[in-house]
Design a protein around this motif. Structure first.
Motif, PDB file in Angstrom:
ATOM      1  N   LEU A 176     127.044  37.511  56.395  1.00  0.00           N
ATOM      2  CA  LEU A 176     127.428  36.234  55.793  1.00  0.00           C
ATOM      3  C   LEU A 176     126.220  35.672  54.807  1.00  0.00           C
ATOM      4  O   LEU A 176     126.865  35.202  53.669  1.00  0.00           O
ATOM      5  CB  LEU A 176     127.766  35.028  57.017  1.00  0.00           C
ATOM      6  CG  LEU A 176     128.148  33.926  56.441  1.00  0.00           C
ATOM      7  CD1 LEU A 176     129.436  33.887  55.692  1.00  0.00           C
ATOM      8  CD2 LEU A 176     128.319  32.942  57.318  1.00  0.00           C
ATOM      9  N   LEU A 177     125.478  35.681  54.755  1.00  0.00           N
ATOM     10  CA  LEU A 177     124.235  35.219  53.974  1.00  0.00           C
ATOM     11  C   LEU A 177     124.321  35.866  52.419  1.00  0.00           C
ATOM     12  O   LEU A 177     124.261  35.263  51.363  1.00  0.00           O
ATOM     13  CB  LEU A 177     122.796  35.196  54.486  1.00  0.00           C
ATOM     14  CG  LEU A 177     122.452  33.973  55.372  1.00  0.00           C
ATOM     15  CD1 LEU A 177     120.709  33.959  55.995  1.00  0.00           C
ATOM     16  CD2 LEU A 177     122.876  32.558  54.634  1.00  0.00           C
ATOM     17  N   PRO A 178     124.301  37.287  52.401  1.00  0.00           N
ATOM     18  CA  PRO A 178     124.299  37.963  51.037  1.00  0.00           C
ATOM     19  C   PRO A 178     125.608  37.425  50.333  1.00  0.00           C
ATOM     20  O   PRO A 178     125.862  37.441  48.981  1.00  0.00           O
ATOM     21  CB  PRO A 178     124.667  39.604  51.714  1.00  0.00           C
ATOM     22  CG  PRO A 178     123.700  39.670  53.022  1.00  0.00           C
ATOM     23  CD  PRO A 178     124.035  38.330  53.682  1.00  0.00           C
ATOM     24  N   ILE A 179     126.636  37.087  51.154  1.00  0.00           N
ATOM     25  CA  ILE A 179     127.981  36.851  50.572  1.00  0.00           C
ATOM     26  C   ILE A 179     127.769  35.317  49.957  1.00  0.00           C
ATOM     27  O   ILE A 179     128.026  35.162  48.721  1.00  0.00           O
ATOM     28  CB  ILE A 179     129.158  36.792  51.230  1.00  0.00           C
ATOM     29  CG1 ILE A 179     129.387  38.457  51.808  1.00  0.00           C
ATOM     30  CG2 ILE A 179     130.232  36.248  50.785  1.00  0.00           C
ATOM     31  CD1 ILE A 179     130.398  38.641  53.069  1.00  0.00           C
ATOM     32  N   LEU A 180     127.257  34.448  50.736  1.00  0.00           N
ATOM     33  CA  LEU A 180     127.140  33.021  50.330  1.00  0.00           C
ATOM     34  C   LEU A 180     126.132  32.823  49.014  1.00  0.00           C
ATOM     35  O   LEU A 180     126.336  32.080  48.342  1.00  0.00           O
ATOM     36  CB  LEU A 180     126.496  32.310  51.541  1.00  0.00           C
ATOM     37  CG  LEU A 180     127.391  31.960  52.591  1.00  0.00           C
ATOM     38  CD1 LEU A 180     126.779  31.354  53.795  1.00  0.00           C
ATOM     39  CD2 LEU A 180     128.610  31.213  52.179  1.00  0.00           C
ATOM     40  N   THR A 181     124.851  33.604  49.311  1.00  0.00           N
ATOM     41  CA  THR A 181     123.887  33.562  48.121  1.00  0.00           C
ATOM     42  C   THR A 181     124.366  34.165  46.732  1.00  0.00           C
ATOM     43  O   THR A 181     123.667  33.805  45.873  1.00  0.00           O
ATOM     44  CB  THR A 181     122.613  34.433  48.438  1.00  0.00           C
ATOM     45  OG1 THR A 181     122.909  35.665  48.865  1.00  0.00           O
ATOM     46  CG2 THR A 181     121.913  33.583  49.634  1.00  0.00           C
ATOM     47  N   VAL A 189     123.454  26.466  50.114  1.00  0.00           N
ATOM     48  CA  VAL A 189     123.348  27.346  51.533  1.00  0.00           C
ATOM     49  C   VAL A 189     122.387  26.476  52.479  1.00  0.00           C
ATOM     50  O   VAL A 189     122.498  26.508  53.473  1.00  0.00           O
ATOM     51  CB  VAL A 189     122.906  28.266  51.100  1.00  0.00           C
ATOM     52  CG1 VAL A 189     122.229  29.349  52.163  1.00  0.00           C
ATOM     53  CG2 VAL A 189     123.918  29.215  50.125  1.00  0.00           C
ATOM     54  N   LEU A 190     121.340  25.791  51.964  1.00  0.00           N
ATOM     55  CA  LEU A 190     120.072  25.103  52.792  1.00  0.00           C
ATOM     56  C   LEU A 190     121.061  24.081  53.447  1.00  0.00           C
ATOM     57  O   LEU A 190     120.756  23.821  54.376  1.00  0.00           O
ATOM     58  CB  LEU A 190     118.994  24.741  51.975  1.00  0.00           C
ATOM     59  CG  LEU A 190     117.917  25.545  51.506  1.00  0.00           C
ATOM     60  CD1 LEU A 190     117.156  24.940  50.730  1.00  0.00           C
ATOM     61  CD2 LEU A 190     117.374  26.037  52.727  1.00  0.00           C
ATOM     62  N   ALA A 196     124.524  22.922  60.193  1.00  0.00           N
ATOM     63  CA  ALA A 196     124.870  23.796  61.564  1.00  0.00           C
ATOM     64  C   ALA A 196     123.941  23.641  62.409  1.00  0.00           C
ATOM     65  O   ALA A 196     124.074  23.649  63.782  1.00  0.00           O
ATOM     66  CB  ALA A 196     125.008  25.182  61.073  1.00  0.00           C
ATOM     67  N   TYR A 197     122.528  23.511  62.120  1.00  0.00           N
ATOM     68  CA  TYR A 197     121.370  23.187  63.352  1.00  0.00           C
ATOM     69  C   TYR A 197     121.506  22.098  63.652  1.00  0.00           C
ATOM     70  O   TYR A 197     121.082  21.803  64.944  1.00  0.00           O
ATOM     71  CB  TYR A 197     120.158  23.747  62.312  1.00  0.00           C
ATOM     72  CG  TYR A 197     118.908  23.684  63.305  1.00  0.00           C
ATOM     73  CD1 TYR A 197     118.672  24.942  63.979  1.00  0.00           C
ATOM     74  CD2 TYR A 197     118.086  22.808  63.611  1.00  0.00           C
ATOM     75  CE1 TYR A 197     117.474  24.966  65.017  1.00  0.00           C
ATOM     76  CE2 TYR A 197     117.148  22.808  64.423  1.00  0.00           C
ATOM     77  CZ  TYR A 197     116.765  24.121  65.119  1.00  0.00           C
ATOM     78  OH  TYR A 197     115.774  23.992  66.185  1.00  0.00           O
ATOM     79  N   VAL A 226     119.889  30.654  58.151  1.00  0.00           N
ATOM     80  CA  VAL A 226     119.718  30.110  56.692  1.00  0.00           C
ATOM     81  C   VAL A 226     118.157  29.569  56.524  1.00  0.00           C
ATOM     82  O   VAL A 226     117.711  29.630  55.515  1.00  0.00           O
ATOM     83  CB  VAL A 226     120.767  28.994  56.545  1.00  0.00           C
ATOM     84  CG1 VAL A 226     120.357  28.297  55.327  1.00  0.00           C
ATOM     85  CG2 VAL A 226     122.114  29.526  56.529  1.00  0.00           C
ATOM     86  N   LEU A 227     117.693  28.838  57.555  1.00  0.00           N
ATOM     87  CA  LEU A 227     116.400  28.283  57.228  1.00  0.00           C
ATOM     88  C   LEU A 227     115.389  29.260  57.516  1.00  0.00           C
ATOM     89  O   LEU A 227     114.142  28.900  57.064  1.00  0.00           O
ATOM     90  CB  LEU A 227     116.150  27.185  58.467  1.00  0.00           C
ATOM     91  CG  LEU A 227     117.301  25.992  58.578  1.00  0.00           C
ATOM     92  CD1 LEU A 227     117.281  25.277  59.745  1.00  0.00           C
ATOM     93  CD2 LEU A 227     117.280  25.114  57.095  1.00  0.00           C
ATOM     94  N   ARG A 228     115.512  30.450  58.002  1.00  0.00           N
ATOM     95  CA  ARG A 228     114.465  31.505  57.836  1.00  0.00           C
ATOM     96  C   ARG A 228     114.669  32.312  56.809  1.00  0.00           C
ATOM     97  O   ARG A 228     113.428  33.167  56.370  1.00  0.00           O
ATOM     98  CB  ARG A 228     114.381  32.129  59.109  1.00  0.00           C
ATOM     99  CG  ARG A 228     114.053  31.636  60.478  1.00  0.00           C
ATOM    100  CD  ARG A 228     112.658  31.752  60.784  1.00  0.00           C
ATOM    101  NE  ARG A 228     112.056  31.147  61.626  1.00  0.00           N
ATOM    102  CZ  ARG A 228     112.157  31.153  62.954  1.00  0.00           C
ATOM    103  NH1 ARG A 228     112.270  32.509  63.427  1.00  0.00           N
ATOM    104  NH2 ARG A 228     111.298  30.624  63.739  1.00  0.00           N
TER     105      ARG A 228
END
Length: 246
Positions: A176-181, A189-190, A196-197, A226-228
């Motif tokens: 998911l993250l590679p697509i979002l970024t 994104v942050l 979510a957290y 995301v946060l990491r």
């Protein structure tokens, strides 16, 4: 092995100082990548760590049941001893500054360089630390106390919860993250990760139960992934290439 809680606490201090493998990996990635590819690469590092976090809790619980908690700790320490020379021999130097001049790393000069290139950088870094503190507190203290003490869960159940969250983190980071970024800027994104957290944390605060833990696995995985990953890519891109690894 530790005879008391105080000794156990003290034993964690050198671990916290030395266990920076993910930090070094992120630094190497920042040295050799740029643009959105950096966000993707750091997300993949988070995914790789998630694989280990998925296997580790379950393996630790099983080894602990057979060899005791001290035995599980010795197995983990032995793995680090084996990996240390492997990494030292195979990981090349990636810092452009050190590769060029062979100069040593100096904390004061590096912080001065960061402030010179972006006066607001250290302020942003402090802000980014806050959710990381929350993740550490939750994963090392709150979750264990909730599952084992308040809900009377077993160590294997706690390991299963940790493994499920880590697996979700791995999948989100790898897919998911590679697509979002590549489609959304880092700040959005942050924000997605914060929501979510925060949602998962609020759920467990209001409904502390095993069912709430199961429901919160997905939003926690999204938030932690995301946060990491995103802050490291976002902050490093604010600086010139020769200090982005720092």
């Amino acid at each position: 092995i530790a005879p008391s809680a105080a000794v156990l606490l003290l034993s964690r201090l050198p671990v916290g100082l030395a266990k920076q493998t993910v930090t070094v990996a992120r630094t190497a990635v920042a040295d050799v990548t740029s643009g959105h590819m950096r966000s993707t690469a750091i997300a993949w590092i988070t995914a790789a760590a998630g694989v280990g976090y998925s296997i580790g809790p379950l393996a630790g619980a099983l080894v602990g049941d057979r060899l005791g908690e001290g035995g599980a700790a010795l197995v983990a320490a032995g793995l680090f001893v084996i990996l240390l020379p492997v990494v030292a021999l195979l990981l090349p130097e990636t810092s452009p500054k050190r590769c060029e001049s062979g100069t040593s790393w100096n904390l004061r000069s590096r912080c001065a360089a960061l402030r010179k290139h972006d006066p607001q950088f250290l302020h942003a870094l402090v802000v980014m630390l806050l959710p990381e503190i929350s993740i550490i507190v939750f994963s090392t203290t709150v979750l264990s106390a909730l599952v084992v003490r308040d809900l009377n869960g077993s160590k294997l159940w706690l390991g299963s919860v940790n493994a499920a969250m880590a697996l979700g983190n791995c999948l989100v980071s790898a897919i998911l993250l590679p697509i979002l970024t590549t489609r959304i800027d880092d700040l959005h994104v942050l924000g997605f990760g914060y929501v979510a957290y925060g949602t998962a944390s609020a759920l467990l605060s209001v409904y502390p139960s095993n069912s709430a833990i199961m429901v919160s696995v997905l939003p926690f995985s999204l938030g932690v992934a995301v946060l990491r990953s995103t802050p490291a890519a976002f902050l490093s891109r604010r600086l010139p290439p020769h200090v982005q690894g720092d």
